[in-house]
Design an enzyme around this catalytic site. Structure first.
Site, PDB file in Angstrom:
ATOM      1  N   GLY A 189       0.814  -1.218   0.000  1.00 41.45           N
ATOM      2  CA  GLY A 189       0.000   0.000   0.000  1.00 41.45           C
ATOM      3  C   GLY A 189       0.849   1.270   0.000  1.00 41.45           C
ATOM      4  N   ILE A 220       1.390  -3.304  11.037  1.00 47.56           N
ATOM      5  CA  ILE A 220       2.543  -2.695  10.387  1.00 47.56           C
ATOM      6  C   ILE A 220       2.366  -1.179  10.371  1.00 47.56           C
ATOM      7  CG2 ILE A 220       3.913  -2.610   8.248  1.00 47.56           C
ATOM      8  CD1 ILE A 220       3.863  -5.387   9.675  1.00 47.56           C
ATOM      9  N   LEU A 258       1.010   0.461   7.815  1.00 42.79           N
ATOM     10  CA  LEU A 258       1.112   0.935   6.432  1.00 42.79           C
ATOM     11  C   LEU A 258       2.447   1.596   6.121  1.00 42.79           C
ATOM     12  CD1 LEU A 258      -2.561   2.171   6.183  1.00 42.79           C
ATOM     13  CD2 LEU A 258      -1.602   0.266   4.908  1.00 42.79           C
ATOM     14  N   CYS A 295      -8.528   2.660   5.854  1.00 46.87           N
ATOM     15  CA  CYS A 295      -7.681   3.397   6.793  1.00 46.87           C
ATOM     16  C   CYS A 295      -8.400   4.641   7.302  1.00 46.87           C
ATOM     17  CB  CYS A 295      -6.358   3.760   6.163  1.00 46.87           C
ATOM     18  SG  CYS A 295      -6.401   3.769   4.405  1.00 46.87           S
ATOM     19  N   LYS A 298     -10.759  -2.153  -2.645  1.00 44.36           N
ATOM     20  CA  LYS A 298     -10.579  -3.228  -1.672  1.00 44.36           C
ATOM     21  C   LYS A 298     -11.367  -2.909  -0.414  1.00 44.36           C
ATOM     22  CE  LYS A 298      -7.010  -5.915   0.619  1.00 44.36           C
ATOM     23  NZ  LYS A 298      -5.606  -6.330   0.497  1.00 44.36           N
ATOM     24  N   ASN A 357      -9.983  -7.332   3.281  1.00 45.70           N
ATOM     25  CA  ASN A 357      -8.794  -6.908   3.991  1.00 45.70           C
ATOM     26  C   ASN A 357      -8.817  -7.623   5.345  1.00 45.70           C
ATOM     27  OD1 ASN A 357      -6.535  -5.339   4.892  1.00 45.70           O
ATOM     28  ND2 ASN A 357      -7.164  -3.759   3.424  1.00 45.70           N
ATOM     29  N   GLY A 380      -8.452 -13.965   1.489  1.00 42.53           N
ATOM     30  CA  GLY A 380      -8.604 -14.301   2.905  1.00 42.53           C
ATOM     31  C   GLY A 380      -8.293 -15.750   3.186  1.00 42.53           C
ATOM     32  N   GLY A 381      -7.108 -15.996   3.678  1.00 45.78           N
ATOM     33  CA  GLY A 381      -6.761 -17.341   4.131  1.00 45.78           C
ATOM     34  C   GLY A 381      -6.580 -18.372   3.042  1.00 45.78           C
ATOM     35  N   THR A 425      -1.070 -14.101   3.282  1.00 43.99           N
ATOM     36  CA  THR A 425      -0.228 -14.710   4.311  1.00 43.99           C
ATOM     37  C   THR A 425       0.486 -15.975   3.841  1.00 43.99           C
ATOM     38  OG1 THR A 425      -1.722 -13.765   5.945  1.00 43.99           O
ATOM     39  CG2 THR A 425      -0.320 -15.556   6.706  1.00 43.99           C
TER      40      THR A 425
HETATM   41  C1  LIG Z   1       1.708  -7.996   6.941  1.00 46.01           C
HETATM   42  C2  LIG Z   1       0.517  -7.597   6.128  1.00 46.01           C
HETATM   43  C3  LIG Z   1       0.499  -6.339   5.479  1.00 46.01           C
HETATM   44  C4  LIG Z   1      -0.597  -5.948   4.726  1.00 46.01           C
HETATM   45  N1  LIG Z   1      -0.564  -4.735   4.089  1.00 46.01           N
HETATM   46  C5  LIG Z   1      -1.631  -4.352   3.298  1.00 46.01           C
HETATM   47  C6  LIG Z   1      -1.608  -3.119   2.562  1.00 46.01           C
HETATM   48  O1  LIG Z   1      -0.618  -2.372   2.582  1.00 46.01           O
HETATM   49  N2  LIG Z   1      -2.710  -2.798   1.820  1.00 46.01           N
HETATM   50  C7  LIG Z   1      -3.800  -3.619   1.750  1.00 46.01           C
HETATM   51  O2  LIG Z   1      -4.767  -3.288   1.070  1.00 46.01           O
HETATM   52  N3  LIG Z   1      -3.828  -4.804   2.408  1.00 46.01           N
HETATM   53  C8  LIG Z   1      -2.782  -5.189   3.181  1.00 46.01           C
HETATM   54  N4  LIG Z   1      -2.821  -6.411   3.846  1.00 46.01           N
HETATM   55  C9  LIG Z   1      -4.008  -7.267   3.717  1.00 46.01           C
HETATM   56  C10 LIG Z   1      -3.779  -8.375   2.707  1.00 46.01           C
HETATM   57  O3  LIG Z   1      -3.580  -7.843   1.410  1.00 46.01           O
HETATM   58  C11 LIG Z   1      -4.980  -9.351   2.670  1.00 46.01           C
HETATM   59  O4  LIG Z   1      -6.138  -8.617   2.348  1.00 46.01           O
HETATM   60  C12 LIG Z   1      -5.185 -10.047   3.998  1.00 46.01           C
HETATM   61  O5  LIG Z   1      -3.946 -10.428   4.550  1.00 46.01           O
HETATM   62  C13 LIG Z   1      -6.086 -11.273   3.888  1.00 46.01           C
HETATM   63  O6  LIG Z   1      -5.528 -12.276   3.056  1.00 46.01           O
HETATM   64  P1  LIG Z   1      -4.708 -13.557   3.609  1.00 46.01           P
HETATM   65  O7  LIG Z   1      -5.527 -14.180   4.683  1.00 46.01           O
HETATM   66  O8  LIG Z   1      -4.497 -14.411   2.417  1.00 46.01           O
HETATM   67  O9  LIG Z   1      -3.424 -12.993   4.164  1.00 46.01           O
HETATM   68  C14 LIG Z   1      -1.718  -6.810   4.618  1.00 46.01           C
HETATM   69  C15 LIG Z   1      -1.693  -8.052   5.261  1.00 46.01           C
HETATM   70  C16 LIG Z   1      -0.605  -8.461   6.007  1.00 46.01           C
HETATM   71  C17 LIG Z   1      -0.621  -9.815   6.667  1.00 46.01           C
END
Ligand SMILES: Cc1cc2nc3c(=O)[nH]c(=O)nc-3n(C[C@H](O)[C@H](O)[C@H](O)COP(=O)(O)O)c2cc1C
Ligand SMILES: Cc1cc2nc3c(=O)[nH]c(=O)nc-3n(C[C@H](O)[C@H](O)[C@H](O)COP(=O)(O)OP(=O)(O)OC[C@H]3O[C@@H](n4cnc5c(N)ncnc54)[C@H](O)[C@@H]3O)c2cc1C
Ligand code: FES
Lengths: 304, 253
Positions: free
Chosen positions: A47, A72, A74, A131, A166, A193, A244-245, A267
Site C-alpha cells: 500500500g 505494520i 502501512l 484506513c 478493496k 482486507n 482471505g486465508g 499470508t
Molecule cells: C503484513 C501484512 C500487510 C498488509 N498490508 C496491506 C496493505 O498495505 N494494503 C492492503 O490493502 N492490504 C494489506 N494487507 C491485507 C492483505 O492484502 C490481505 O487482504 C489479507 O492479509 C487477507 O488475506 P490472507 O488471509 O491471504 O493474508 C496486509 C496483510 C498483512 C498480513
C-alpha cells in the site's frame, strides 16, 4: 487437454486467476528468486501513500491459532520513491502489476490515483479504503458507504486504468459498501482486507502488539471472507477478487465457486514464497482432473 | 540439531539464518527463524560414500514450534528456507576479534568463530543470568577460542555482567579490536555503548518477530540511527540484517 485458466477482470487480461495480495509480496522484487512471476495472474504492491510512512512501533506481528495479527501501520516508501526505485523493476516483468494505495483525505486519494495513472508499468489500481480518515475525525472511509462513494468517485475521475476497490470486512453490511463503490464507478471489488483483532500476554497483562489491536489474516479468516464474497457476488454486478486465508488450490477454487473471478494470496506467501505459483498450478491440475475445461465456468457456480 | 542439507548451505555466511517450517499443519502457521550454528560437508569414513552437506542449528525450547522441533525423529524431513539475511563482515586478518554472546545468541557466533580463528586471535565473552544460559563453551574452546564466562549469580565463571570483563579486556588490548555480538537486547545495547565510546567497530546480530524472513511483511523492523517519526528510518532485521553495524542503529541511552 489443458484447461483454460485465463480470466478477465476490470479490463485486465490475466493468464490465471491467482494474484498476490498487497503487503504480503513486497514490491515484487523480494520474491523474484522464489516465484516465476510469469506463472501468476498479477501481483499487487504494498500500500502506497503520498509521503513515506514510518509505520507503527514493534512488535507489529503476532501469530494466533490459524492466523496472524499485524499492525505494520502501512509503512511504505511513498509515491516518489516508488516511482524512482520500484517501478524500474516492473518494466522487466511480464505480469500485470497492480498498485495498492491509500490516503488520509479524499484529495490525497485522488492525487495518488492521478499519479499512478501516469505510470505505464502499472496495469491497474487497487484503492484501499480501510484506513482512518483524519480530516473527518477518525471515521473510516471503508465503513461508511457515503464516504466510500466519495472516495471512489474522486479516484474514478483521476484514472482511466482499471480501478479495483478493496473492502474492509469490519462492517455490519458489506453489501451496502460494495454497492456504494459500484455506483461510484469501480471496475472490480476485492475482499477482504484484515479483520480487526487483538492478542493478550496473560503473564505481563499487556497487549502483545505495540498498537494494541491488529489485522487478522490467514486460514482463520477464510470462512468470513468466503461468506462476504458470496453475499457481494449475489448483490453486485462487478467482478470480485476473493482474498482471505487462501493456502492452496482448493481454497482458491472455493472462492471462485462463491462468486470470485480471481483470488489474491496473502499470508500464504510468508510461509511458502512460492505459494501463489503452486496454487495456480494446483488449480490447473484440479480442473484437468475434474474435467473442467474453463475456470470461468466455475465462477459463482455454487449450488446453494 | 544437525541435518543434511542442500548443496548451497556450506556457502552460508556466518550470521545468516534460516526460516523453519516445523509442521505442515496451520498451527503453528508461521516459520520460525534460527541462526545458522554450523554448516559444512560431512565426508563419510567408508570409501566411495558420497559426501553430504549439513546444517546445524542450536535452539532453546521456548514454545510451540521449538517444542515440536525437539520431538522430531532422525528420519523426519524439515522444511527449511535459507540461508537468508546479511551476515558478519569478518574484518582484517590479524587484528584481535572479540565475540560477545548470551543465551541462544551464541548460535550464529560459532560459525563466525570458526571462520575468524583462521585469520585472527579470537576471544569469546559469554554472559548469562545463571549457568544454564551458558551454552556450548567447549565447542568454542575446541576451535582455539579463549573463553571468558560471567554469570549474574556467579554459578559459572565470574560473578557479574560479562560487559565488565569486556571493558577490562578492551583496556588491556593494544591496537583496535573488532567486536561481534549476539544475545539479549539489553546486552547488545550495553556492548554497542561500550564500542561507541571507544570508537571500536562493532557488529550486532538482532532478533525480530518475523513472518516472512525476506523483507516483504515489514514485521521485523528495528529503528535505524536517524529514525524519528518525521524521518522514518526502519530497517528490516531479516533483509537488511540480522547483522548490523552497531553505529547504524538507534540504541536506548
Ligand atoms: C503484513 C501484512 C500487510 C498488509 N498490508 C496491506 C496493505 O498495505 N494494503 C492492503 O490493502 N492490504 C494489506 N494487507 C491485507 C492483505 O492484502 C490481505 O487482504 C489479507 O492479509 C487477507 O488475506 P490472507 O488471509 O491471504 O493474508 C496486509 C496483510 C498483512 C498480513
Ligand atoms: C534471526 C533470528 C535468529 C534466531 N536464532 C535462534 C537460534 O539460533 N536458536 C534459538 O533457539 N532461537 C533463535 N531465535 C529465536 C527463535 O526464533 C524463537 O525462539 C522461536 O521462534 C520460538 O518459537 P516457538 O514456536 O517455540 O515459540 P512460541 O510459542 O511462538 O513463543 C514462545 C515464546 O518465545 C518468544 N518468541 C517467539 N518468537 C520469537 C522471536 N522471533 N524472537 C524472540 N522470542 C520469540 C515469544 O514471545 C514467547 O514468549 C532466532 C530469532 C531470530 C529472529
Ligand atoms: S520478517 Fe518479514 S520483513 Fe522481515
Amino acid at each position: 487437454m489443458k484447461p483454460d485458466l485465463s480470466v478477465s477482470i476490470a479490463g485486465l487480461e490475466l493468464r490465471n486467476p491467482v494474484m498476490t495480495a498487497s503487503g504480503t509480496f513486497g514490491y515484487g522484487e523480494e520474491f523474484a528468486e522464489y516465484v516465476d512471476l510469469a506463472t501468476i495472474g498479477a501481483f499487487v504492491t504494498k500500500g502506497l501513500s503520498l509521503r513515506p510512512r514510518a509505520g507503527n512501533p514493534t512488535p507489529r506481528i503476532v501469530e494466533t491459532p490459524g492466523g496472524m495479527l499485524n499492525a505494520i501501520g502501512l509503512q511504505n516508501v511513498g509515491i516518489d520513491a516508488f516511482i524512482e526505485k520500484k517501478v524500474p523493476f516492473l518494466r522487466s516483468v511480464a505480469t500485470p502489476a497492480i498498485a495498492n494505495f491509500f490516503g488520509n483525505t479524499i484529495d490525497e486519494y485522488a492525487e495518488l490515483a492521478r499519479r499512478l495513472d501516469a505510470i505505464p508499468e502499472i496495469a491497474g489500481l487497487e484503492v484501499n479504503i480501510s484506513c482512518p480518515n483524519v480530516k473527518q475525525g477518525g471515521i473510516v472511509f471503508g465503513t461508511d458507504p457515503q464516504c466510500a462513494f466519495q472516495v471512489v468517485t474522486a479516484c474514478r475521475e483521476a484514472t482511466i486504468k482499471p480501478l479495483i476497490v478493496k473492502l474492509s470486512p469490519n462492517v455490519t453490511d458489506i453489501v451496502s459498501m460494495a454497492k456504494a463503490c459500484a455506483d461510484a464507478g469501480a471496475d472490480a471489488l476485492s475482499l477482504i482486507n484484515t479483520l480487526t483483532g487483538m492478542a493478550i500476554d496473560l503473564e505481563r497483562r499487556r497487549p502483545v502488539l505495540a498498537n494494541i489491536t491488529g489485522g487478522l489474516s490467514g486460514p482463520a479468516v477464510k470462512p468470513v471472507a468466503l461468506r462476504m464474497v458470496w453475499q457481494v457476488a449475489r448483490a453486485v454486478n462487478l467482478p470480485i477478487i476473493g482474498i482471505g486465508g487462501i493456502m492452496n488450490a482448493r481454497d482458491a477454487l472455493e472462492f471462485i465457486l462463491a462468486g470470485a473471478t480471481a483470488v489474491q494470496v496473502g499470508t500464504a506467501s510468508f510461509i511458502n514464497p512460492g505459494a501463489a505459483q503452486e496454487i495456480a498450478e494446483g488449480m490447473e491440475k484440479w480442473l484437468a482432473e475434474n474435467g473442467v475445461e474453463d475456470v470461468k465456468s466455475l465462477i459463482g457456480a455454487l449450488e446453494a | 540439531m544437525r541435518m543434511t542439507a542442500p548443496s548451497e548451505f556450506p556457502a552460508a555466511q556466518p550470521g545468516q539464518f534460516v526460516m523453519v517450517r516445523v509442521n505442515d499443519a496451520i498451527d503453528p502457521l508461521l516459520r520460525r527463524p534460527f541462526g545458522i550454528f554450523d554448516v559444512g560437508v560431512h565426508t563419510p569414513a567408508q570409501t566411495g560414500a558420497a559426501s553430504q552437506p549439513y546444517l546445524e542449528m542450536l535452539y532453546r525450547v521456548v514454545g510451540k514450534g521449538t517444542g515440536m522441533l525437539s520431538a522430531l525423529h532422525d528420519t523426519d524431513l524439515l522444511d527449511v528456507l535459507g540461508p537468508l539475511g546479511k551476515g558478519f563482515q569478518l574484518g582484517a586478518p590479524g587484528e584481535e576479534k572479540i565475540i560477545v554472546g548470551g543465551g541462544v545468541g551464541l548460535a550464529p557466533l560459532y560459525l563466525l568463530a570458526k571462520e575468524l580463528v583462521k585469520q585472527s586471535p579470537v576471544r569469546l565473552f559469554v554472559g548469562g543470568r545463571t549457568r544454564d544460559d551458558v551454552l556450548c563453551i567447549t565447542e568454542f574452546e575446541r576451535l582455539g577460542v579463549e573463553c571468558y564466562v560471567a554469570t549474574e549469580d556467579g554459578s559459572l565463571g565470574e560473578c557479574g555482567l560479562v560487559t565488565e570483563a569486556l571493558i577490562r579486556r578492551l583496556a588491556a588490548c593494544d591496537g583496535t579490536p573488532r567486536i561481534f555480538a549476539c544475545g539479549p537486547h539489553g546486552m547488545l545495547n550495553a556492548v554497542a555503548g561500550i564500542a561507541a565510546q571507544r570508537n571500536i567497530p562493532c557488529q550486532v546480530s538482532l532478533e525480530g518477530y518475523m513472518a516472512c524472513g525476506m523483507g516483504a511483511c515489514l514485521g521485523c523492523v528495528t529503528p535505524g540511527h536517524h529514525h524519528s517519526n518525521e524521518t522514518p528510518d526502519y530497517r528490516c532485521v531479516c533483509a537488511d540484517g540480522p547483522v548490523f553495524d552497531a553505529a547504524e542503529l538507534k540504541w536506548e541511552a
